[in-house]
Design an enzyme around this catalytic site. Structure first.
Site, PDB file in Angstrom:
ATOM      1  N   ASP A 171       0.812  -1.215   0.000  1.00 50.41           N
ATOM      2  CA  ASP A 171       0.000   0.000   0.000  1.00 50.41           C
ATOM      3  C   ASP A 171       0.851   1.273   0.000  1.00 50.41           C
ATOM      4  O   ASP A 171       0.689   2.128   0.857  1.00 50.41           O
ATOM      5  CB  ASP A 171      -0.909  -0.054   1.239  1.00 50.41           C
ATOM      6  N   GLU A 400       3.900  -7.693   7.871  1.00 52.38           N
ATOM      7  CA  GLU A 400       2.611  -8.347   7.636  1.00 52.38           C
ATOM      8  C   GLU A 400       2.644  -9.543   6.695  1.00 52.38           C
ATOM      9  O   GLU A 400       1.849  -9.613   5.751  1.00 52.38           O
ATOM     10  CB  GLU A 400       1.592  -7.317   7.122  1.00 52.38           C
ATOM     11  N   TYR A 457      -6.231  -2.949  13.198  1.00 53.53           N
ATOM     12  CA  TYR A 457      -7.147  -1.926  12.677  1.00 53.53           C
ATOM     13  C   TYR A 457      -8.566  -2.109  13.215  1.00 53.53           C
ATOM     14  O   TYR A 457      -9.530  -1.933  12.491  1.00 53.53           O
ATOM     15  CB  TYR A 457      -7.076  -1.907  11.145  1.00 53.53           C
ATOM     16  N   GLU A 492       1.166  -0.514  14.210  1.00 56.27           N
ATOM     17  CA  GLU A 492       0.343   0.232  13.250  1.00 56.27           C
ATOM     18  C   GLU A 492      -1.070   0.213  13.791  1.00 56.27           C
ATOM     19  O   GLU A 492      -1.564  -0.835  14.223  1.00 56.27           O
ATOM     20  CB  GLU A 492       0.281  -0.463  11.879  1.00 56.27           C
TER      21      GLU A 492
HETATM   22  C1  BDP Z   1      -1.261  -2.207   6.826  1.00 51.36           C
HETATM   23  C2  BDP Z   1       0.041  -2.093   6.052  1.00 51.36           C
HETATM   24  C3  BDP Z   1       0.352  -0.662   5.610  1.00 51.36           C
HETATM   25  C4  BDP Z   1      -0.890  -0.021   5.061  1.00 51.36           C
HETATM   26  C5  BDP Z   1      -1.946   0.013   6.153  1.00 51.36           C
HETATM   27  C6  BDP Z   1      -3.226   0.707   5.694  1.00 51.36           C
HETATM   28  O1  BDP Z   1       1.112  -2.589   6.811  1.00 51.36           O
HETATM   29  O2  BDP Z   1       1.398  -0.675   4.672  1.00 51.36           O
HETATM   30  O3  BDP Z   1      -0.652   1.256   4.530  1.00 51.36           O
HETATM   31  O4  BDP Z   1      -2.266  -1.306   6.487  1.00 51.36           O
HETATM   32  O5  BDP Z   1      -4.092   0.030   5.154  1.00 51.36           O
HETATM   33  O6  BDP Z   1      -1.850  -3.418   6.560  1.00 51.36           O
HETATM   34  O7  BDP Z   1      -3.351   1.912   5.853  1.00 51.36           O
END
Ligand code: BDP
Length: 580
Positions: A171, A400, A457, A492
């Site tokens: 991404d 990941e 997330y 993240e």
């Molecule tokens: C994660 C990835 C990252 C993406 C992020 C996203 O590690 O590179 O930019 O999600 O979706 O899965 O913002």
């Protein structure tokens, strides 16, 4: 391959080849202008610059100064993305695989003092199953819009493929070209090839020097920040002792730096280093014996105009914004950054988790593509390049990967890399690989690392918009991690946010939601002692390939792409001010 960072000193000279070069897509007749170093993709509005998949050519003349008589002359590339071929007067002189690490070629016998030649660099931006980062080959792209199985869509994909297309399995925009410095470097013929320093808090510094030639013994002298000699030694290896050593402390402490001045015959090299020790103890991460908590957003090398191109002004501005944010770290998501950034972090006291470009390995099929040896080589090259930086406190093997579909297969892939990193690093830093949101209880890889880094997330990609459910789910997972006895970093977490988009009700994409999201997740993190870090995704909005999930790129930045704070930046500035 280790290649010492180029240095201008009494024995060595650098000639920077940055500036305006000739450029064309291979096969085209005409040349046009392009700036180096920078990604080429944003330097022309022609869509080809963004969409092209293949080889581009860069060209310029180089001249070796007449004064460089009796010297060893190298051409050093800090990074050409992804694969490179270098030609001098049309003859191949070097090839390099991988877009984020340096390589050099000696010009002895190819070009002498006072001579001029045409230098051509071919940069190949194609990504596929044999590159890191990974490009997809027909399978559904992670961030794409392909509906598998529909005959017309499949026909459209074939149409694209016949014309050459890159489909990133990651991404971020697949920026390419000569993205970092190119330099001619002159050293004495008998020269210092490499230096390794392993400092301890008691002031002992183990050192090893590699040389080419036999012109005398190696002399090593350590200077403090004021330029006083505080230790010296002789020979290819040994231990120096600095009395009353001053430690390298992460910001807001003092990141004190020493310099090792190495002499060998006519040659001289000055290597800065810091005295600090890293240790994982139970669920604590210790820097100089003190528990360290990571708090700082992950980054990308990404800025307007330059793309991924290295730029000291962008780097300095970003790190000053890290100080403004009260952040103390970042992860080099998702590839090793330009060397100047690590030098800056050494000086600014910003801690780095240094990551290989192994990203996009989100399918267990990756393990059948024979990437292991290449991956290992990149890892070793990254460690060789960055081993002396005090700012680097941990290695990340990648981002990941799939680790839960076939847990044993995944383990067999990642474990040897973990071992290789430990073996290769003279400072034996902790090693990790960043885990994606998965069936964590099946996973054997992530929980076997020295520190567990997980990307989550909750409240964004899953349980979208429902922060109460997100908290409940995250707490459920944290209850499980509590039993594993490992230090955890949330490496993240984030929410796409359109700067200036507001709502009295905090709904997704508003600045209010981004703050509410972070408040909710912070609540869960603050309850757990074994959580030793939080790395929001991302420092700034950044460019990605086009796709239905991306409106002008990834908008999860705390800052806009031109580095204006969103409300969430102010949230973290306040939260982290209280975190020390
Ligand atoms: C994660 C990835 C990252 C993406 C992020 C996203 O590690 O590179 O930019 O999600 O979706 O899965 O913002």
């Amino acid at each position: 391959m280790s290649t010492l960072y180029p240095q201008n000193n009494a024995a060595r000279t650098i000639l920077d080849l940055g500036g305006i070069w000739d450029f064309r897509f291979q096969g085209d007749e005409n040349w046009q202008t392009i700036a180096v170093p920078a990604s080429y993709n944003d330097q022309d509005p022609d869509p080809r610059f963004r969409n092209f998949a293949g080889i581009v050519e860069y060209r310029r003349k180089i001249t070796i100064p007449r004064a460089w008589k009796d010297l060893r002359v190298c051409l050093r590339f800090d990074a050409v993305t992804h694969n490179a071929r270098v030609l001098l007067n049309g003859k191949e002189i070097a090839k390099h695989r991988g877009g984020f690490l340096p390589f050099e070629v000696e010009l002895e016998g190819l070009l002498g003092p006072g001579e001029t030649a045409e230098l051509t660099v071919e940069a190949d931006n194609r990504i596929n199953h044999s590159t890191l980062p990974i490009g997809t080959e027909g399978e559904t792209a992670f961030f794409g819009s392909d509906n598998p199985g529909i005959p017309s869509v499949e026909a459209g994909k074939k149409f694209q493929e016949e014309r050459g297309i890159n489909r990133p399995a990651f991404d971020f925009f697949n920026y390419a070209g000569i993205q970092r410095a190119v330099r001619l470097v002159a050293t004495p013929k008998q020269y210092i090839r490499d230096i390794t320093l392993v400092p301890s808090m008691n002031g002992e510094v183990r050192y090893t020097v590699e040389i080419e030639g036999d012109s005398g013994t190696v002399q090593i002298e350590v200077l403090d920040a004021e330029g006083n000699t505080v230790a010296h030694g002789e020979g290819l290896e040994g231990t120096l002792t600095i009395e009353q050593p001053k430690l390298w402390e992460p910001w807001p402490g003092t990141p004190y730096l020493y310099t090792a001045r190495i002499r060998f015959g006519e040659d001289l090299y000055e290597q800065t280093f810091g005295i600090r020790e890293i240790r994982v103890d139970g669920t604590r991460f210790l820097i100089n014996g003190k528990p360290f908590r990571f708090h700082g957003p992950c980054k990308h090398e990404d800025s307007p105009f330059r793309g991924r191109g290295s730029d000291p002004c962008v780097n300095v501005t970003d790190l000053h914004l890290y100080h403004w944010l009260n952040a103390n770290c970042f992860r080099t998501s998702h590839y090793p950054y330009a060397e100047e950034m690590y030098q800056l972090c050494d000086r600014e006291g910003i801690v780095i988790v240094d990551e290989t470009p192994a990203v996009g390995m989100w399918s267990s099929e990756n393990y059948g593509w024979g990437l292991g040896e290449y991956h290992r080589q990149i890892l070793l090259d990254m460690i060789a390049r960055d081993k002396n930086h005090p700012c680097v406190v941990m290695w990340s093997l990648g981002n990941e990967p799939d680790t839960d579909s076939l847990p044993d297969k995944a383990y067999d892939y990642w474990r040897p890399l973990y071992d290789a990193a430990h073996q290769a690093d003279p400072q034996n830093r902790p090693v990790t690989v960043v885990g994606c949101q998965n069936r964590y209880e099946r996973d054997r890889v992530i929980c076997s690392m020295d520190v567990v880094l997980i990307n989550r997330y909750y409240g964004w990609y899953n349980l979208s918009g429902d922060l109460e459910a997100a908290k409940y789910a995250f707490r459920t997972e944290l209850d499980w991690w509590a039993k594993q006895g490992k230090p955890i970093i949330l490496s993240e977490y984030g929410a796409d946010t359109i700067a200036g988009f507001h709502g009295a009700t905090p709904e997704m994409f508003t600045e209010e939601y981004q703050v509410a999201f972070y408040e909710a997740i912070s609540e869960c993190l603050d309850e757990r002692d074994f959580v030793i870090g939080e790395m929001p995704w991302n420092f700034a909005d950044f460019a990605t390939c086009q796709g239905p999930m991306r409106v002008g790129g990834n908008k999860k930045g705390l800052f806009t792409r031109d580095r204006k704070p969103k409300m969430a930046a102010h949230y973290f500035k306040k939260r982290w001010a209280e975190a020390f």
